[in-house]
Design a protein around this motif. Structure first.
Motif, PDB file in Angstrom:
ATOM      1  N   GLN C   2      13.248  -2.704  13.754  1.00 42.65           N
ATOM      2  CA  GLN C   2      13.311  -1.304  13.323  1.00 42.65           C
ATOM      3  C   GLN C   2      11.919  -0.831  12.899  1.00 42.65           C
ATOM      4  OE1 GLN C   2      15.747   0.863  13.647  1.00 42.65           O
ATOM      5  NE2 GLN C   2      14.259   2.370  12.942  1.00 42.65           N
ATOM      6  N   LEU C   3      11.211  -1.705  12.187  1.00 42.91           N
ATOM      7  CA  LEU C   3       9.864  -1.346  11.748  1.00 42.91           C
ATOM      8  C   LEU C   3       8.966  -1.034  12.942  1.00 42.91           C
ATOM      9  CD1 LEU C   3       7.423  -1.128   9.899  1.00 42.91           C
ATOM     10  CD2 LEU C   3       7.313  -3.619   9.832  1.00 42.91           C
ATOM     11  N   LEU C   8       6.110   2.885  16.431  1.00 41.60           N
ATOM     12  CA  LEU C   8       5.841   3.388  17.785  1.00 41.60           C
ATOM     13  C   LEU C   8       6.149   4.874  17.924  1.00 41.60           C
ATOM     14  CD1 LEU C   8       7.086   0.305  19.803  1.00 41.60           C
ATOM     15  CD2 LEU C   8       4.789   1.270  19.914  1.00 41.60           C
ATOM     16  N   ASN C   9       6.923   5.416  16.994  1.00 38.52           N
ATOM     17  CA  ASN C   9       7.325   6.816  17.120  1.00 38.52           C
ATOM     18  C   ASN C   9       6.480   7.778  16.305  1.00 38.52           C
ATOM     19  OD1 ASN C   9       9.607   7.280  18.988  1.00 38.52           O
ATOM     20  ND2 ASN C   9      10.466   5.548  17.847  1.00 38.52           N
ATOM     21  N   ASN C  26       3.898   4.597   2.300  1.00 40.79           N
ATOM     22  CA  ASN C  26       5.287   4.537   1.843  1.00 40.79           C
ATOM     23  C   ASN C  26       5.886   3.164   2.077  1.00 40.79           C
ATOM     24  OD1 ASN C  26       5.915   6.978   0.685  1.00 40.79           O
ATOM     25  ND2 ASN C  26       6.258   7.981   2.658  1.00 40.79           N
ATOM     26  N   LEU C  27       5.670   2.670   3.270  1.00 42.43           N
ATOM     27  CA  LEU C  27       6.241   1.384   3.636  1.00 42.43           C
ATOM     28  C   LEU C  27       5.706   0.267   2.742  1.00 42.43           C
ATOM     29  CD1 LEU C  27       7.817   0.164   6.320  1.00 42.43           C
ATOM     30  CD2 LEU C  27       5.556  -0.809   6.680  1.00 42.43           C
ATOM     31  N   ILE C  28       4.394   0.289   2.532  1.00 44.48           N
ATOM     32  CA  ILE C  28       3.767  -0.763   1.727  1.00 44.48           C
ATOM     33  C   ILE C  28       4.295  -0.705   0.294  1.00 44.48           C
ATOM     34  CG2 ILE C  28       1.562  -1.498   0.729  1.00 44.48           C
ATOM     35  CD1 ILE C  28       0.313  -0.521   3.499  1.00 44.48           C
ATOM     36  N   ARG C 148      -0.014  -0.582  17.887  1.00 46.07           N
ATOM     37  CA  ARG C 148       1.082  -0.665  16.915  1.00 46.07           C
ATOM     38  C   ARG C 148       1.521  -2.111  16.720  1.00 46.07           C
ATOM     39  NH1 ARG C 148       2.091   4.828  16.440  1.00 46.07           N
ATOM     40  NH2 ARG C 148      -0.039   5.556  16.621  1.00 46.07           N
ATOM     41  N   LEU C 149       1.332  -2.933  17.767  1.00 47.27           N
ATOM     42  CA  LEU C 149       1.636  -4.353  17.581  1.00 47.27           C
ATOM     43  C   LEU C 149       0.625  -5.008  16.650  1.00 47.27           C
ATOM     44  CD1 LEU C 149       2.715  -5.606  21.127  1.00 47.27           C
ATOM     45  CD2 LEU C 149       4.106  -4.624  19.298  1.00 47.27           C
TER      46      LEU C 149
END
Lengths: 302, 302, 302
Positions: C2-3, C8-9, C26-28, C148-149
């Motif tokens: 999901q991450l 990617l979006n 936010n994620l961090i 993104r990878l």
């Protein structure tokens, strides 16, 4: 010329200068006691494979790059260039990988480069021109005069230097990358106002064998004119033979001084060579003598 | 326009900006007492041929390069370019060497450049376009509007500036090299968050004469979008006429800010010109007025 | 995944990385409490759109660039490239200007690029490839796997990292410009000796899908050999599958480490992809797993 001979026989392709570093450190430790002034030597991992020598209270630095052009193995016997080497078919190359020493020939097929070694060579192995030193009728001919003569010149300058930095840099033939941290160290420890690039230039229609060391007014990059004028004025006073060079291509460690965050003037001064970046680079010994004499004069009078 | 006239008549080819430096220092010393705020001026050998003016407590810097494109003599009447000058056969060039003043024509033979001066010119002599200033029907036409108009704009900004740096840089037309040490000095003395590049751009199919100053969203390099958006928002509020530029080539002192070790936003803002890098550069006086007005507004409101 | 899907979006074209910055911050903030070590996070205007995470006492930094290639609108429906995107006629592009969202097709007419959106798009609007994520038979295919990878890998490394910097950089696809100030901050706060570039490379005749992560011995630039040897030695000990890459083109954030004023060794390590810089970039999930495993090993053992 034993020293020059030794220098010419060490492999030191850009990115892998550690053999030359080791040789120079040993040499400097042996010789420094006999020099007029004993310098501080800065070396070790924090300087990667570079060496800095500080003599007295520096106003000027001499930079000589230790690395050379060469080739690196890729996949399926392919070679890619390191720096801009001549790539004539049949040229002899040498190197070493974990399976042992390598001696082979360069194959140039429509600009694509290969080696002809009977076994596969490990990916990423550096190959250099096989060395063949010829001294004859006032000329020296060999691979890698660029920049072993510049290193040699810097070592000769050390013998009588009172005040100045003498610096051996890496990566120059392949875009550079050590000059920025070397300059930072210099400027934060014993700052300079000016720098001389001890390197080898080209024989052209204006700069010829046997007419003295070349002082470059510009190459691809343009140093500050007021400093060049000062260097030329001193060169005239020195009575050493010199030639003025004006080119619109080529670069040196001077490029990285130009673009550094320090207002340091620079000038490229070096003997001219023929057969550039080939195994047959050729320099007049007289021009090399002039190079050494002019550096000694300038490091005193600048 | 006497000031602009004077600026246009000074030779200041990249690498040899000392005549312009001397002119500007004199001018600034004469005028600074009449400016709203008297700046500190930083100049001298430690800044090479650059000049920095610090007004109040800077948040933003204006950079205007002092140098111009030109030509340098090589060997056998050959010329090589400094920066990227137009090289039309028959163009009049002027300069000086130790034998006296030089006035000659450019000869372009299949892209190889020569001069037709009756005697040999000393190696490494700089030549510039002969100046011919024409003001007519709302346009100014001359050599070196790029970047004498940018310098002129910076001097006009000085008149009423309260807080900010105004900086005159060198070498811009030939790869740069003064910006790194100028930025270092600024950031270590009175740091900024943002910079405006006071320079001249191109008339294109999207940016035309008489429609106001151009704000560049990008050239070869891409400044940070959030800063560009802020500049555009302020430009709208200013009521000054402006045009948005989007190019994929060209560079400026902004390039060296982008690649500096400081997180400083930058934006190129300048009047557009026709006949770029020729003796006949042409700018609409209205666009120059807009340039000055927008800089005054932005230096207050940014 | 999901991450990865979320990453990617998000649009984040070079110069306009603020959406990715916001997402990552936010994620961090949500995840850092669950990580083995809680890092310090450095972000805000003084770091532009970059993010730095400091874990423990760093010896090594991981750099992952947040930006992507794309297109920018110019005049009269023209597009110009940001970075080096594939420009196949008919490719779907998306973006947004002040009038609303944009979805259109790329028109490539003899190398000149246009969009076919029915209305004019505001000058300087960024467009990206329309996203289409496909996971199938051990492969992931999408736009912008590069990088993104690499960002995903860096976030996975964070989970168990004890000592090190994890840094999200900007502008990489278009010449760089954030690395210099990021390195300065790192070296002045918690200096490092070595850096790993968490980025995606190319499938070639020597580096193929499904054979593990690629360790790059060189691209256009040549990192120091003694460091590369150390990395390869550790990689062998790690038992993670890897491939050695040798290229003479391409660059990464490593380039700016090479030319920085700090003696920091660097190595590019990343999974290889097919259909580079197109909407159909393709990576083997096994190679991505190897990338994550090798980074975790190296960040502990380097």
């Amino acid at each position: 010329m034993q020293l020059l001979n030794d220098l010419l026989n060490i492999q030191s392709v850009s990115g892998d200068e550690s053999p030359m570093k080791k040789f120079l450190i040993n040499l400097i430790l042996q010789r420094m006691q006999s020099w007029k002034v004993t310098p501080f030597m800065y070396t070790g991992e924090e300087f990667h494979d570079c060496i800095l020598l500080k003599f007295g209270n520096p106003r000027t630095a001499v930079f000589a790059h230790m690395d050379t052009i060469g080739f690196m193995t890729r996949y399926h016997d392919q070679l890619i260039a390191i720096g801009g080497p001549e790539s004539e078919d049949g040229t002899e190359l040498v190197g070493e990988d974990s399976l042992g020493p390598i001696s082979c020939k360069l194959k140039n097929i429509d600009g694509n480069l290969f080696h002809d070694f009977p076994r596969a060579i490990e990916r990423g192995t550096n190959l250099s021109f096989a060395q063949n030193i010829r001294i004859h009728e006032g000329y020296i001919q060999a691979a890698y005069l660029d920049n072993r003569l510049g290193v040699y010149n810097a070592l000769k300058v050390c013998e009588s230097l009172k005040d100045g930095w003498v610096v051996f840099s890496t990566y120059e033939e392949h875009g550079g990358g050590s000059m920025p941290f070397l300059l930072k160290f210099i400027m934060e420890n014993a700052p300079i106002k000016q720098a001389l690039i001890s390197d080898i230039t080209w024989v052209t229609d204006g700069v010829t064998h046997g007419n003295g060391v070349a002082i470059s007014i510009r190459d691809k990059f343009i140093p500050r004119r007021s400093f060049i004028n000062k260097v030329i004025e001193l060169a005239k006073n020195s009575k050493v033979a010199f030639q003025l060079e004006v080119e619109d291509a080529g670069g040196s460690d001077g490029r990285e001084i130009q673009f550094s965050p320090y207002a340091v003037d620079w000038c490229f001064i070096g003997a001219p060579e023929d057969n550039v970046h080939s195994p047959n680079e050729k320099v007049a010994l007289y021009d090399l003598e002039c190079m050494i004499d002019l550096y000694k004069y300038l490091m005193t009078h600048l």
